[in-house]
Design a protein around this motif. Structure first.
Motif, mmCIF file in Angstrom:
data_model
loop_
_atom_site.group_PDB
_atom_site.id
_atom_site.type_symbol
_atom_site.label_atom_id
_atom_site.label_comp_id
_atom_site.label_asym_id
_atom_site.label_seq_id
_atom_site.Cartn_x
_atom_site.Cartn_y
_atom_site.Cartn_z
ATOM 1 N N ASN A 26 8.787 10.982 14.111
ATOM 2 C CA ASN A 26 7.626 10.768 14.977
ATOM 3 C C ASN A 26 6.513 10.004 14.278
ATOM 4 O OD1 ASN A 26 8.994 12.082 16.953
ATOM 5 N ND2 ASN A 26 7.488 13.699 17.278
ATOM 6 N N ILE A 27 6.203 10.371 13.034
ATOM 7 C CA ILE A 27 5.101 9.681 12.372
ATOM 8 C C ILE A 27 5.488 8.254 11.997
ATOM 9 C CG2 ILE A 27 4.226 11.853 11.455
ATOM 10 C CD1 ILE A 27 5.147 11.000 8.703
ATOM 11 N N THR A 28 6.770 7.944 12.070
ATOM 12 C CA THR A 28 7.218 6.577 11.799
ATOM 13 C C THR A 28 7.002 5.672 12.997
ATOM 14 O OG1 THR A 28 8.955 7.569 10.424
ATOM 15 C CG2 THR A 28 9.171 5.243 10.896
ATOM 16 N N LEU A 29 6.860 6.253 14.184
ATOM 17 C CA LEU A 29 6.776 5.470 15.414
ATOM 18 C C LEU A 29 5.601 4.489 15.426
ATOM 19 C CD1 LEU A 29 8.067 5.000 18.175
ATOM 20 C CD2 LEU A 29 6.623 6.825 19.079
ATOM 21 N N PRO A 30 4.356 4.903 15.107
ATOM 22 C CA PRO A 30 3.264 3.919 15.089
ATOM 23 C C PRO A 30 3.503 2.774 14.116
ATOM 24 C CG PRO A 30 2.380 6.145 15.064
ATOM 25 C CD PRO A 30 3.862 6.263 14.840
ATOM 26 N N PHE B 114 -1.717 14.640 10.608
ATOM 27 C CA PHE B 114 -2.527 13.440 10.809
ATOM 28 C C PHE B 114 -1.663 12.290 11.327
ATOM 29 C CE2 PHE B 114 -4.264 9.420 9.267
ATOM 30 C CZ PHE B 114 -5.590 9.494 9.672
ATOM 31 N N GLY B 115 -0.476 12.126 10.739
ATOM 32 C CA GLY B 115 0.408 11.051 11.151
ATOM 33 C C GLY B 115 0.896 11.186 12.579
ATOM 34 N N ARG B 116 1.055 12.442 13.040
ATOM 35 C CA ARG B 116 1.531 12.664 14.409
ATOM 36 C C ARG B 116 0.410 12.613 15.448
ATOM 37 N NH1 ARG B 116 5.495 17.951 13.720
ATOM 38 N NH2 ARG B 116 7.160 16.953 12.498
ATOM 39 N N LYS C 53 0.830 -1.206 0.000
ATOM 40 C CA LYS C 53 0.000 0.000 0.000
ATOM 41 C C LYS C 53 0.862 1.253 0.000
ATOM 42 C CE LYS C 53 -3.751 -2.239 2.580
ATOM 43 N NZ LYS C 53 -4.533 -2.229 3.829
ATOM 44 N N TYR C 54 1.914 1.220 0.800
ATOM 45 C CA TYR C 54 2.794 2.391 0.870
ATOM 46 C C TYR C 54 3.582 2.571 -0.421
ATOM 47 C CZ TYR C 54 1.909 3.708 5.689
ATOM 48 O OH TYR C 54 1.315 4.175 6.835
ATOM 49 N N LEU C 55 4.017 1.477 -1.023
ATOM 50 C CA LEU C 55 4.724 1.590 -2.303
ATOM 51 C C LEU C 55 3.794 2.105 -3.403
ATOM 52 C CD1 LEU C 55 7.068 -1.541 -2.529
ATOM 53 C CD2 LEU C 55 7.691 0.851 -2.199
ATOM 54 N N LEU C 56 2.522 1.710 -3.351
ATOM 55 C CA LEU C 56 1.557 2.239 -4.318
ATOM 56 C C LEU C 56 1.383 3.744 -4.126
ATOM 57 C CD1 LEU C 56 -1.239 -0.514 -4.392
ATOM 58 C CD2 LEU C 56 0.325 0.130 -6.242
ATOM 59 N N GLY C 57 1.323 4.167 -2.846
ATOM 60 C CA GLY C 57 1.237 5.598 -2.563
ATOM 61 C C GLY C 57 2.447 6.347 -3.087
ATOM 62 N N PHE D 119 -5.545 2.078 12.299
ATOM 63 C CA PHE D 119 -6.362 2.812 11.327
ATOM 64 C C PHE D 119 -5.577 3.987 10.749
ATOM 65 C CE2 PHE D 119 -9.070 6.605 10.786
ATOM 66 C CZ PHE D 119 -9.820 6.192 9.682
ATOM 67 N N PHE D 120 -4.857 4.700 11.605
ATOM 68 C CA PHE D 120 -4.075 5.857 11.144
ATOM 69 C C PHE D 120 -2.976 5.423 10.185
ATOM 70 C CE2 PHE D 120 -6.366 8.234 14.151
ATOM 71 C CZ PHE D 120 -6.064 9.578 14.017
ATOM 72 N N THR D 121 -2.318 4.314 10.464
ATOM 73 C CA THR D 121 -1.242 3.866 9.576
ATOM 74 C C THR D 121 -1.793 3.419 8.225
ATOM 75 O OG1 THR D 121 -1.336 1.632 10.556
ATOM 76 C CG2 THR D 121 0.280 3.181 11.458
ATOM 77 N N GLU D 122 -3.014 2.895 8.217
ATOM 78 C CA GLU D 122 -3.626 2.525 6.938
ATOM 79 C C GLU D 122 -3.934 3.766 6.102
ATOM 80 O OE1 GLU D 122 -4.174 -0.429 5.620
ATOM 81 O OE2 GLU D 122 -3.451 -1.620 7.309
ATOM 82 N N ILE D 123 -4.489 4.795 6.757
ATOM 83 C CA ILE D 123 -4.836 6.030 6.047
ATOM 84 C C ILE D 123 -3.580 6.757 5.578
ATOM 85 C CG2 ILE D 123 -5.955 8.281 6.250
ATOM 86 C CD1 ILE D 123 -7.878 5.930 6.118
ATOM 87 N N LEU D 124 -2.506 6.631 6.357
ATOM 88 C CA LEU D 124 -1.271 7.326 5.998
ATOM 89 C C LEU D 124 -0.698 6.813 4.689
ATOM 90 C CD1 LEU D 124 0.656 9.534 6.966
ATOM 91 C CD2 LEU D 124 1.972 7.767 8.169
ATOM 92 N N SER D 125 -1.045 5.591 4.307
ATOM 93 C CA SER D 125 -0.589 5.077 3.013
ATOM 94 C C SER D 125 -1.135 5.928 1.868
ATOM 95 C CB SER D 125 -1.014 3.622 2.837
ATOM 96 O OG SER D 125 -2.427 3.502 2.813
ATOM 97 N N ILE D 126 -2.325 6.495 2.070
ATOM 98 C CA ILE D 126 -2.877 7.431 1.083
ATOM 99 C C ILE D 126 -2.112 8.755 1.151
ATOM 100 C CG2 ILE D 126 -4.951 8.669 0.347
ATOM 101 C CD1 ILE D 126 -6.603 6.441 1.632
ATOM 102 N N GLY D 127 -1.777 9.159 2.375
ATOM 103 C CA GLY D 127 -1.014 10.389 2.555
ATOM 104 C C GLY D 127 0.355 10.335 1.908
ATOM 105 N N MET D 128 0.868 9.111 1.672
ATOM 106 C CA MET D 128 2.165 8.982 1.017
ATOM 107 C C MET D 128 2.143 9.565 -0.388
ATOM 108 S SD MET D 128 4.456 7.851 2.997
ATOM 109 C CE MET D 128 5.684 7.655 1.720
#
Length: 409
Positions: free
Chosen positions: A262-266, A42-44, A6-10, A180-189
């Motif tokens: 920081n946003i990498t921590l979760p 959002f990530g933080r 998901k993150y690579l797609l983003g 949930f936040f880490t899933e949404i962050l893949s879109i933020g990528m």
């Protein structure tokens, strides 16, 4: 679908947007910056609650099982050793390979940088414990609160059982929200990668900073592809150390393109639990501490950057004494970057130039255009250190349930 896919797609979509969109248009540029800032915030968002509740449970469980000293000792040793190792690699690489000079500019300093130790110490003890929830950048404040709560709640297990049960429930709740936040962050990528590509393209096109960027990349491959796996192989007797690298792929992608620790921590905590099988009592303790103190990546890129600046200003060879001073200063101050989740490496470089003086007070401006890329590599090294380091602590404290690669998220 696996999280790393998901993150690579983003990343791929963000790259395509940067190449297709008219980024020179002020309106488009402003829109990209706004969306980027929105997703970084959002990530933080969930980081502090995750640290407070999960950290409290971790400390409580570690102390109750009499593993707090062992986990602390291993965490501290890995933090120091990794920082020294990365600093040494930075020194050796820039001493062995002489990079081309960078053309000297006449830019003026528009801001000052400082890492006041007194202010840092005072920030550990805010006027109210609830201020830990108000300031989300310096994670040592909420972690200290979590440590105190976890430590004291383990003194009398019978009396504080309701508190521990509440903390345990809140920790699980916040972890579920963080997923949930880490899933949404893949879109933020998409926005993060789009913005990073725009910056990288402008830096790369000049050709001035290309050799330095290549050196950072080679050092990263050396550290994560050879040195860290060898350490795992001999310290943990792990016959398959590269699976830890695979488990940390999402975290490293996020750290590199966002430049934010920081946003990498979760993501680190989630992959540590669901991919590597690191138990919560370790992951809630080690990952925040590595995010705060294990900033050897910043020391590595700072040492290389400073010596590149030196060679750009002077045709004389830098003395061993100066190299030693730069290395020791970068290493020592890297432990104070906890309040700077992004941009810490460039701030450290600016401080070194100012403290060193001798006409170098404003020389850091030579690398200001490449500052985002420099900080991206610093965050990349630090994310890898957190993942490998937490795995070592989990193995040494026997707080891990090994998963096969097929079950990695």
């Amino acid at each position: 679908m696996k999280v790393w896919i998901k993150y690579l797609l983003g990343v791929a979509i963000g790259l395509a947007c940067a190449l297709i969109l008219p980024v020179d248009n002020p309106s488009v540029s402003a829109a990209v910056s706004f969306i980027l800032d929105l997703f970084i915030r959002f990530g933080r968002y969930i980081v502090v609650p995750l640290i407070v509740f999960t950290g409290a449970v971790s400390v409580n469980k570690l102390r109750s099982s009499k593993l707090i000293l062992k986990a602390s000792a291993w965490t501290a040793m890995i933090t120091v050793v990794s920082s020294v190792l990365l600093t040494l690699i930075g020194v050796l690489s820039i001493v062995i390979v002489k990079l081309p000079r960078i053309p000297i500019t006449v830019d003026q300093v528009t801001e000052t940088y400082s890492l006041g130790i007194g202010n840092l110490v005072r920030s550990l003890f805010p006027n109210s414990a609830f201020e830990a929830f108000l300031e989300g950048s310096f994670l040592l404040v909420p972690f200290l609160l979590a440590f105190l709560v976890g430590w004291e709640s383990s003194v009398d297990e019978t009396a504080f059982r309701p508190v521990v049960n509440l903390l345990d429930s809140l920790s699980k709740l916040v972890y579920g929200i963080s997923v949930f936040f880490t899933e949404i962050l893949s879109i933020g990528m998409i926005a993060i990668m789009c913005s990073w590509t725009i910056t990288f393209r402008s830096v790369w096109s000049t050709g001035i900073y290309t050799p330095m960027i290549i050196m950072f990349l080679v050092d990263f491959v050396l550290v994560v592809g050879i040195i860290y796996p060898l350490i795992l192989y001999y310290v943990c007797h792990d016959p398959h150390p590269y699976r830890i690298l695979f488990a940390g792929l999402t975290s490293m992608i996020t750290a590199f393109f966002s430049g934010d620790t920081n946003i990498t921590l979760p993501l680190n905590i989630r992959h540590g639990k669901e991919s590597l099988g690191i138990r919560r009592r370790v992951s809630g303790f080690t990952y925040p501490l590595y995010s705060i103190f294990a900033r050897g990546g910043s020391a590595l890129v700072t040492v290389i950057s400073f010596i590149v600046i030196w060679r750009s200003y002077s045709s004389l060879a830098i003395s061993f004494r100066d190299i030693l001073w730069v290395s020791a200063s970068a290493l020592g101050m890297s432990f104070l970057l906890g309040g700077l989740p992004s941009g810490g490496a460039f701030v450290l470089l600016a401080i070194l130039c100012t403290v060193y003086s001798k006409g170098f007070e404003t020389s850091f401006l030579l690398l200001k255009p490449a500052a985002p890329i420099i900080c991206s590599f610093a965050a990349l090294f630090d994310a890898a250190t957190a993942m490998f380091g937490s795995y070592i602590v989990a193995v040494k404290t026997k707080m891990i349930e090994h998963h096969t690669i097929a079950h990695f998220i």
